[in-house]
Write a protein that holds these residues in place. Sequence first.
Motif, PDB file in Angstrom:
ATOM      1  N   UNK A  13       0.809  -1.216   0.000  1.00  0.00           N
ATOM      2  CA  UNK A  13       0.000   0.000   0.000  1.00  0.00           C
ATOM      3  C   UNK A  13       0.840   1.262   0.000  1.00  0.00           C
ATOM      4  N   UNK A  14       1.911   1.271   0.779  1.00  0.00           N
ATOM      5  CA  UNK A  14       2.809   2.435   0.780  1.00  0.00           C
ATOM      6  C   UNK A  14       3.469   2.617  -0.584  1.00  0.00           C
ATOM      7  N   UNK A  41      10.088   2.129   1.126  1.00  0.00           N
ATOM      8  CA  UNK A  41      10.872   1.354   2.094  1.00  0.00           C
ATOM      9  C   UNK A  41      11.246   2.224   3.291  1.00  0.00           C
ATOM     10  N   UNK A  42      11.662   3.462   3.019  1.00  0.00           N
ATOM     11  CA  UNK A  42      12.015   4.375   4.112  1.00  0.00           C
ATOM     12  C   UNK A  42      10.796   4.710   4.970  1.00  0.00           C
ATOM     13  N   UNK A  43       9.668   4.965   4.338  1.00  0.00           N
ATOM     14  CA  UNK A  43       8.444   5.261   5.094  1.00  0.00           C
ATOM     15  C   UNK A  43       7.990   4.063   5.919  1.00  0.00           C
ATOM     16  N   UNK A  47       6.694   4.037   9.668  1.00  0.00           N
ATOM     17  CA  UNK A  47       5.239   3.955   9.804  1.00  0.00           C
ATOM     18  C   UNK A  47       4.738   2.559  10.172  1.00  0.00           C
ATOM     19  N   UNK A  48       5.443   1.533   9.782  1.00  0.00           N
ATOM     20  CA  UNK A  48       4.965   0.164  10.002  1.00  0.00           C
ATOM     21  C   UNK A  48       5.772  -0.562  11.074  1.00  0.00           C
ATOM     22  N   UNK A  49       6.393   0.179  11.979  1.00  0.00           N
ATOM     23  CA  UNK A  49       7.239  -0.418  13.013  1.00  0.00           C
ATOM     24  C   UNK A  49       6.453  -1.400  13.893  1.00  0.00           C
ATOM     25  N   UNK A  50       5.247  -1.041  14.284  1.00  0.00           N
ATOM     26  CA  UNK A  50       4.449  -1.910  15.145  1.00  0.00           C
ATOM     27  C   UNK A  50       4.131  -3.244  14.482  1.00  0.00           C
TER      28      UNK A  50
END
Length: 93
Positions: A13-14, A41-43, A47-50
């Motif tokens: 999605x990103x 990939x950087x975002x 953003x998707x750390x959890x």
Amino acid sequence: MSAAVKYTLGRIGLFVAVLAALWFVDMNMFLRLMVALVFSAALSFFLLRGWRDEMAGEMAESAARRRADKERLRSALAGDDQAAEGEPENPRS
């Protein structure tokens, strides 16, 4: 839904969102795809750390469970009595 599926869909999605944002920028399509890949990939790192941590936890639990099952099977094949916890003993032995 498993954490791996959520994380994978989030990464896709990103990528699609960044690619859509770059759609109207005048550049080569291959370059546009590469820029979208790098920025997504950087975002996703932030953003998707959890979801990434949740997926890593699920993978670690699964690996530990497989390791324990493998060790229990090896013990059972070696004939150790400890491997058959809760199972009735074979009366012929």
